[in-house]
Structure formats: C-alpha cells, structure tokens
Design an enzyme around this catalytic site. Structure first.
Site, PDB file in Angstrom:
ATOM      1  N   GLN A 348      11.605   1.651   3.912  1.00 14.91           N
ATOM      2  CA  GLN A 348      10.818   2.932   4.243  1.00 14.91           C
ATOM      3  C   GLN A 348      11.510   3.500   5.406  1.00 14.91           C
ATOM      4  O   GLN A 348      11.835   2.794   6.442  1.00 14.91           O
ATOM      5  CB  GLN A 348       9.436   2.724   4.314  1.00 14.91           C
ATOM      6  CG  GLN A 348       8.744   2.897   2.914  1.00 14.91           C
ATOM      7  CD  GLN A 348       7.335   3.024   3.094  1.00 14.91           C
ATOM      8  OE1 GLN A 348       6.559   2.322   3.858  1.00 14.91           O
ATOM      9  NE2 GLN A 348       6.645   3.693   1.894  1.00 14.91           N
ATOM     10  N   THR A 517       5.645  -3.200   6.383  1.00 12.25           N
ATOM     11  CA  THR A 517       5.796  -4.246   5.332  1.00 12.25           C
ATOM     12  C   THR A 517       5.768  -3.660   3.909  1.00 12.25           C
ATOM     13  O   THR A 517       5.236  -4.264   3.223  1.00 12.25           O
ATOM     14  CB  THR A 517       4.654  -5.403   5.627  1.00 12.25           C
ATOM     15  OG1 THR A 517       4.320  -5.368   7.086  1.00 12.25           O
ATOM     16  CG2 THR A 517       5.027  -6.707   4.971  1.00 12.25           C
ATOM     17  N   HIS A 518       6.572  -2.840   3.894  1.00 12.69           N
ATOM     18  CA  HIS A 518       6.933  -2.134   2.400  1.00 12.69           C
ATOM     19  C   HIS A 518       8.355  -2.350   1.903  1.00 12.69           C
ATOM     20  O   HIS A 518       8.892  -1.227   1.697  1.00 12.69           O
ATOM     21  CB  HIS A 518       6.393  -0.729   2.545  1.00 12.69           C
ATOM     22  CG  HIS A 518       5.123  -0.531   3.148  1.00 12.69           C
ATOM     23  ND1 HIS A 518       4.680   0.685   3.637  1.00 12.69           N
ATOM     24  CD2 HIS A 518       3.934  -1.186   3.475  1.00 12.69           C
ATOM     25  CE1 HIS A 518       3.425   0.992   4.074  1.00 12.69           C
ATOM     26  NE2 HIS A 518       2.903  -0.629   3.880  1.00 12.69           N
ATOM     27  N   ASN A 519       8.649  -3.667   1.980  1.00 19.74           N
ATOM     28  CA  ASN A 519       9.926  -4.172   1.390  1.00 19.74           C
ATOM     29  C   ASN A 519       9.845  -4.013  -0.241  1.00 19.74           C
ATOM     30  O   ASN A 519       9.065  -4.325  -0.686  1.00 19.74           O
ATOM     31  CB  ASN A 519      10.201  -5.249   1.658  1.00 19.74           C
ATOM     32  CG  ASN A 519      10.284  -5.511   3.156  1.00 19.74           C
ATOM     33  OD1 ASN A 519       9.192  -5.721   3.694  1.00 19.74           O
ATOM     34  ND2 ASN A 519      11.396  -5.597   4.032  1.00 19.74           N
TER      35      ASN A 519
END
Length: 591
Positions: A348, A517-519
C-alpha cells in the site's frame, strides 16, 4: 523421519481470522478439524489483562506479538536485476504469530471494498477506454462481485460487532455515512465511536471544502455487543492500546474473542500450538494435497498429518511459500507474463500525512482507539475523475487519534532538533496539541512486482525464503503527490498554529519505517488458471482439496485495510465447501 498420524477430515494451517472462521464452519458441518498454529496459545483472560497488557515497551517497541525474523523472514530486491537481501528486523509490516495471528494486535479498521474495486480492470476500461490502463499494470477483476459478496461482508461485520454508520442502505444514501460505499442490506451492528477532538476539527475543515465526512468503520465496539456466535464484546474504553496490543476489555474484535471461545470447546476441533508447518505433501497426478508436515518447535519432532481437506489460513508470504515449495501451480515469470504463483504482489502507499499543531486546542491523544478516525472517501478508488491525471486509484483520508503512548508518540513541529533540551521542550509543549491527517493509498499490480523463492537464503526449517521483487512505481508516485495536495488543503482549512509539509514519498520502497501490514497477492484469485492460483471459491486450480484464504488471493490492493474482505471471502468459501464440496469433492469451477 516424520511420524505419520491418523488421517483427519481437515487441517487448517494458521489459526488467525481465516483459520478460525474456516475451522468453526467446518466443525459445524460435522468435520473433524485440526488447527496447526506455530505460535503460543494466547487468550484474553490469561494474556491480555491489566496492568501487564499496557506495556508499551514490551508490545509496541519490542514487538512481543510479531513474527521472529531470526527464524523466518523474506528477502527484498527492488528489481529483478538486483540481488535480494533478507529483512532481519521488522519495520514496514508486522506479521503476527500465535493464536489469533495479526487479528490479535490489529487496530480494527474494517472496510468493504468499493463495487468498482471488485471489477477494477473492467471498470477502468469501460470508463476511460480499453487502452487507458498501461500494459505493465497487471490488474485483474475479482471473480466475485460486490453484490455476490455483500451478505458475507454483512455476516463478518456482525461477527466483529463493527461500529459505524451506513452511507448507502439498500440504495438509499444516508447522511453521516460513507456516500461512496456499495449498497448494504443492513446498518452496522454498533453505532459509531465517539468523535475525537481531531475528528471534529477534520469534519469542520472538510465541510468548508465540500468533502463528505463519516466515521471510520471500526472493530472497536462502541457498546457491549453479543455476536451471532453468542460471544460478547465489551465497550471500548478509549485507552489507546490497540495496535500492537491485545485488548483487556474484549472490545476489539479478534479471533480470540469472536470465534475461538466456541471453537476451542468443540470436540470436533483440536488445536496444536507450536506446530510449525514445513511443507504440503502434494500428489500432482491426483491433484490433491495428501498431508501436511510440521515440526513441533518444543521438541524438534516432525509429524505428517494426512487430511481429506487442507486450508491455508496463514499470512500472505507463508501461503505463497507452501504452494511454491510443493509445486502447486506454475511460478510467475515477469519476462513472459506466464505463471500464477507469486504474481501481482502488492503493498500500500502509506505515509502520506500532514501534522497540524494548535496552541489553543486540547487534543487529548491518550483518549483513543485503534480505528477512531473522521474520514473522507472523495479521493478514494475511482470516486473521482482520473481523466488527464496520469494515474489511477486513490486513498482514504482520515484524522483522529489512535494513541498517545509516550514512547513512540512525540509530535513536534518541523525544524525541531531531534534530541536535547529544545526537543524535550517541544515534546512537552505539543504532545496535547497535535495530530496527523493521514492517507492510505491503493497499490495496483505491476509486471515486475512479484514473489518467488530466494536461491540463496533459507529459513530455520531449511526452506528458501520468499523473495520480494518490489518497488513503488510511477502510478504510485503520481497518486501520492495528488493526495498530498488534498492533505495540504485540508490542513490549511483547519487554520493550525503550525503544520508540516505533506509527506509525499519518492524513491525506493524502504522496509525500515512502519507503513502497514497490508501485503497482498502471490496466490491470486481469478477466472483463468493460467493467470490465477485459485478460483472464485478460493480453491486451488491444481489441487482440488486445497483452499487458500487471506489477502494472498487479492489480485491488487485497494486503499482499504484488507480484513473486511478477508473475512467475507472466508465465509463465502466456507459456504461453498460445506454446501457443495463436501457432498461432491472435486473442482467447484470447471477448468
């Protein structure tokens, strides 16, 4: 040599949000399920109690609830021409470990994707022309539409007791909600959280500019609430200890509060902690995963657990690694564009922010919740016309306070020394008089952003590390610059005493500062087995009894936090398994 155990109906790998949901739905359907969790068993009653849970040094700084990079990590290179090196200290993203996974330490912001996010490739072609999207932007449509998924979004929101205000109720736009959201059948389960001082300043400034504000949809429960599982969440205490912490009030939705108390007492479920999954035993000819091999990290013993059904409910990198090392599908090749495994890794575009300072306003940052913002969506997704802008996508923008914890929360105006007497004076002066206006931007897939197996570095089990080939692209930079201009307009409309300049990022992706932590991506869902790893029900194209959960199935990353979609897809897939697959095992979508 591995000890072979008695076969069970199903094995779930990773007992976080998706693993908990899938295990719960499978046991309801009568299956005997084993849950394999590599970390400790953590439950609120034993582990998230006062005063210990509010240890800022232990949880926020020393990262008690996160993955140990000395045992397992990923390597990074910015382009295929570079040599990758392992990431040895978590910074940019914080994968969880232990029962509940990242669902135990998250902030709680819970979105539904925009309808246009679900069919992004088709939508952009229809609105801007079939040649408008650059060839190197390898975006795809989700094979499941917003309308198909709406009941499952709704159910997950009820499981979590989401606090918010509908902006589109059965097609009717509702004042005070997000006017850009897709139509929802029901109002949110809980009313919005109380607005912060920062939020009220944000609302006034955006109203002056003609933007549409609403309260962030939050998994921090605004009131005591009992979910469809019969489990009760407490009311948020606005303590400012959400991200990186468990919740002592049980007010923050998590697998540990919303699902696991029922699952753990079900005789059809067995939890095995400290079970570090090593590999999938794959029968290529039969197109089945026959068993799961794992190591008991307390004894070093290796076990093989046969199962009729296998669910990958681990993190993005772990799901991808297990499929790659088992050879379930074809590795993506950026040179040819062929293959699906590792394809369309996305992150992101975070870090866009302006800090505003007010000498005459008390902000009270310590009275906060993890998802406690006043937001606008006017510049998100394709909610605004992108003609002539040179980029696609956008960001949600918010102001609010998530914490005032003293170790890491020290806002000071630009030009303040980084240490010494003047720094101390500035932190004391501005601590209660400042807040950020932040933005979370989308990240659309690029041909050269992908995952594969590192040829050099290995983890503690001897497996290759996942190698990230990833960098920000021109679309990301142009979007960030545009959103930075919006942030500056909002900040100036607030009439602060001082303000920082918009933090607009240029240069290579940096793994040091935390971003999100938006992989996503690596095992993406789609309608074509040549370019996707799983079908619309999250069933692997090349292994009929393997289902893959979580954000690794996203074909690109919207600006929104992924958990709402992750939960909805888990319930969508669970229904397909329990109502169709169990009765007639085999492909749910013709190949």
């Amino acid at each position: 040599m591995a000890t072979i155990l008695k076969e069970v109906d199903a094995v779930v790998i990773g007992v976080g949000w998706t693993g908990s949901i899938m295990a719960r739905e499978l046991t309801k359907a009568g299956l005997n399920v084993v849950g394999l969790e590599r970390g400790a068993k953590r439950m609120p009653r034993e582990d998230f109690t006062l005063p210990n849970v509010r240890d800022d040094l232990k949880y926020a700084v020393r990262q008690e609830l996160f993955q140990d990079t000395q045992e397992e990590t990923v390597s990074l290179r910015h382009s295929p021409s570079e040599t990758a090196l392992p990431i040895r200290r978590l910074g940019s993203f914080l994968p969880g470990t232990g029962l509940g996974g990242a669902g135990a330490h998250w902030n709680g912001t819970t979105w539904r994707l925009l309808p246009s996010d679900h069919n992004l490739k088709t939508h952009l072609a229809q609105r801007y022309g079939k040649n408008a999207v650059p060839a190197e932007m390898t975006i795809e449509d989700f094979p499941v539409s917003y309308d198909e998924l709406e009941p499952y979004y709704d159910h997950f929101e009820k499981i979590c007791g989401i606090s918010g205000k509908a902006g589109n109720l059965r097609g009717q736009k509702i004042p005070g909600g997000n006017m850009f959201e897709g139509p929802r059948k029901n109002e949110y389960p809980n009313k919005p959280l109380a607005q912060t001082m920062a939020g009220s300043i944000m609302e006034a400034a955006c109203k002056e500019l003609g933007y549409n504000t609403f309260s962030a949809p939050s998994a921090n429960s605004s009131e005591t609430y009992t979910n469809p599982e019969g489990l009760t969440l407490g009311a948020c205490e606005y303590c400012g200890h959400c991200e990186r912490f468990g919740c002592e009030a049980n007010a923050k939705a998590s697998p540990n509060v919303c699902v696991l108390p029922n699952l753990l007492i079900d005789p059809k479920f067995e939890l095995r902690n400290y079970a570090y999954v090593k590999e999938l035993v794959y029968d290529r000819q039969a197109k089945k995963v026959k068993a799961v091999r794992y190591v008991d990290t307390r004894t070093g013993e290796e076990y093989e657990q046969p199962a009729g059904l296998v669910v990958l409910g681990a993190y993005v990198f772990n799901n991808t690694l297990l499929m790659m090392t088992a050879g379930i599908g074809e590795q993506y090749d950026p040179a040819t564009g062929k293959g699906a495994l590792g394809r369309n890794y996305c992150y992101q575009i975070s870090g866009n922010s302006v800090t505003v300072f007010f000498e005459n306003k008390e902000i009270n940052p310590f009275m906060a919740a993890g998802s406690h913002g006043t937001n606008i969506d006017d510049f998100n997704g394709d909610n605004f016309d992108h003609s002539g802008l040179g980029f696609f996508g956008g960001a949600w923008i918010a102001a609010g306070t998530t914490n005032g914890r003293p170790i890491l929360t020290r806002p000071v105006p630009p030009g303040t020394p980084r240490w010494g007497r003047e720094w101390k004076q500035a932190t004391a002066k501005w601590y209660n008089h400042a807040f950020n206006i932040g933005a979370s931007g989308c990240n659309y897939a690029h041909r050269e952003n992908f995952l594969d197996l590192d040829p050099t570095y290995k983890d503690v089990l001897g497996r290759p590390l996942i190698r990230m080939s990833y960098n920000f692209r021109e679309n990301d930079f142009k979007m960030a610059e545009y959103i930075g201009g919006v942030l500056e307009r909002i900040a100036r409309a607030m009439n602060p005493s001082r303000m920082s300049s918009p933090a607009v990022r240029r240069g290579n992706y940096n793994v040091v500062p935390y971003q999100s932590t938006h992989n996503t991506g690596g095992t993406i869902t789609g309608s074509d087995p040549k370019t996707s790893a799983v079908n619309k029900y999250l069933q692997a194209w090349h292994a009929d009894n393997l289902f893959v959960m979580g954000a690794s199935v996203f074909p690109q990353n919207a600006s929104y936090n992924p958990t709402g979609l992750v939960g909805a897809l888990a319930y969508w897939s669970a229904e397909a398994i329990t109502k169709r697959y169990i009765k007639n095992p085999g492909p749910l979508v013709p190949v």
